[in-house]
Design a protein around this motif. Sequence first.
Motif, PDB file in Angstrom:
ATOM      1  N   ARG A 127       8.243   3.196   9.790  1.00  0.00           N
ATOM      2  CA  ARG A 127       8.983   4.450   9.586  1.00  0.00           C
ATOM      3  C   ARG A 127       8.375   5.279   8.467  1.00  0.00           C
ATOM      4  NH1 ARG A 127      13.410   0.930  10.257  1.00  0.00           N
ATOM      5  NH2 ARG A 127      13.860   0.961   8.030  1.00  0.00           N
ATOM      6  N   ARG A 128       7.963   4.611   7.384  1.00  0.00           N
ATOM      7  CA  ARG A 128       7.355   5.343   6.260  1.00  0.00           C
ATOM      8  C   ARG A 128       6.070   6.031   6.693  1.00  0.00           C
ATOM      9  NH1 ARG A 128       8.815   0.910   3.141  1.00  0.00           N
ATOM     10  NH2 ARG A 128       6.752   0.020   3.446  1.00  0.00           N
ATOM     11  N   ARG A 129       5.256   5.365   7.481  1.00  0.00           N
ATOM     12  CA  ARG A 129       4.001   5.965   7.916  1.00  0.00           C
ATOM     13  C   ARG A 129       4.257   7.149   8.856  1.00  0.00           C
ATOM     14  NH1 ARG A 129       0.319   0.398   8.608  1.00  0.00           N
ATOM     15  NH2 ARG A 129       0.553  -0.200   6.401  1.00  0.00           N
ATOM     16  N   ALA A 130       5.266   7.022   9.695  1.00  0.00           N
ATOM     17  CA  ALA A 130       5.604   8.131  10.591  1.00  0.00           C
ATOM     18  C   ALA A 130       6.081   9.334   9.783  1.00  0.00           C
ATOM     19  CB  ALA A 130       6.673   7.691  11.588  1.00  0.00           C
TER      20      ALA A 130
ATOM     21  N   SER B 152       0.829  -1.193   0.000  1.00  0.00           N
ATOM     22  CA  SER B 152       0.000   0.000   0.000  1.00  0.00           C
ATOM     23  C   SER B 152       0.873   1.256   0.000  1.00  0.00           C
ATOM     24  CB  SER B 152      -0.899  -0.002   1.243  1.00  0.00           C
ATOM     25  OG  SER B 152      -1.663   1.170   1.311  1.00  0.00           O
ATOM     26  N   ASP B 153       0.353   2.337  -0.573  1.00  0.00           N
ATOM     27  CA  ASP B 153       1.069   3.612  -0.625  1.00  0.00           C
ATOM     28  C   ASP B 153       0.829   4.367   0.681  1.00  0.00           C
ATOM     29  OD1 ASP B 153       1.968   6.238  -1.126  1.00  0.00           O
ATOM     30  OD2 ASP B 153       1.643   5.984  -3.278  1.00  0.00           O
ATOM     31  N   SER B 154       1.806   4.341   1.584  1.00  0.00           N
ATOM     32  CA  SER B 154       1.665   4.965   2.901  1.00  0.00           C
ATOM     33  C   SER B 154       1.493   6.472   2.809  1.00  0.00           C
ATOM     34  CB  SER B 154       2.882   4.644   3.772  1.00  0.00           C
ATOM     35  OG  SER B 154       2.966   3.265   4.025  1.00  0.00           O
ATOM     36  N   GLU B 155       2.103   7.079   1.826  1.00  0.00           N
ATOM     37  CA  GLU B 155       2.009   8.536   1.674  1.00  0.00           C
ATOM     38  C   GLU B 155       0.553   8.959   1.476  1.00  0.00           C
ATOM     39  OE1 GLU B 155       4.100  12.048   1.939  1.00  0.00           O
ATOM     40  OE2 GLU B 155       5.068  10.080   1.825  1.00  0.00           O
ATOM     41  N   ILE B 156      -0.134   8.272   0.572  1.00  0.00           N
ATOM     42  CA  ILE B 156      -1.537   8.596   0.301  1.00  0.00           C
ATOM     43  C   ILE B 156      -2.399   8.304   1.523  1.00  0.00           C
ATOM     44  CG2 ILE B 156      -3.561   7.940  -1.067  1.00  0.00           C
ATOM     45  CD1 ILE B 156      -1.675   7.427  -3.414  1.00  0.00           C
TER      46      ILE B 156
END
Length: 339
Positions: free
Chosen positions: A202-205, A169-173
């Motif tokens: 870490r990406r979600r943070a 899934s694209d965490s940024e979106i």
Amino acid sequence: MDEGVKRATMADVAEAASVSKALVSLVYRQPEKVSPERRARVHAAAERLGFRPNWVASSLSAYRGSFIGILVSNLHNPLFATIVDTVRTELDAVGRYGLMSSAVIQDRDGTYRTDRRIVQAFEDLNASALLVVGVTPDLADLQRLRPGIPIVVAAASIEELPRAVSVRSDSEIGMRAVVDHLVSLGHQRIVHLGGQGGPASRRRAEAYARAMAEHGLADHVHVEPAEFDEASGRAAAERVLSARPGSTALVCVNDLVALGAMSEAAERGLRVPEDVAITGYDNTFLAGIAAVGLTSVDTEAQEIGRVAASWLASDEALPAPGTEVLIPPRLVVRRSTAG
């Protein structure tokens, strides 16, 4: 079967179906390479004769095995269960199958590590490919697998495993959708519970911090360390609600952490969402339980499973090593934020 009755062999099936023994073998090892009509003839003959292939023997004797090894990083995470179920259904539809095991084992001191014995067992059994669902602690064990075994990773990054391909899934979106939603409700003091447990956390943070900055709320950015389990979420929420009492929203790295945060809020007599709004991530079945009503990011787990299965079912479909496909998620709003 009666011990006095001779067990049917692959040669018997070939004769009954009027095909070669090699084609019968191909039906059970790589069915996608055989036409539906001839597959049906072989299966019908096998049924009549009571033939059942020894998958261990056929896998070991073949250049490439007949089964797909499935390694799951956390058997307690409902997201991973959905992905595995979807993959198995899709593989079954084309005559393929997977053998599943946990990829991670817990030591007596509570730490987690990759179960090297299981990884090696799949290699020894000559798995035709490997599906890794979620993050494993030591990807070096997978990197050392012989080059001929394709590796597909679902719901995790492959930064440390360049030989693999990934769908996630694209965490940024997803995280931007959460912060946008909370800001639209008037929240500013929004805290993130996460940041620990691997690259996905870490990406979600980081995505949370960027989304906050886009709304001019960089001064309110705070990431309270939490991993992916309910106990970690409850402990993180306890620290935030004690040390940062002005916080009005808790953005959690996944649904299990959010459940822990909701338990802590209830213990303190706080109302959700009137006193503190709480969001999850992954939109597992837990989020949709009426008594929970958790706003969560739907990571499209079934679509992740379908993409992974399409790669595993056919050599020709497998992308180049290092490829990562990002699936756009969507926010599902429930009463934990909307009242």
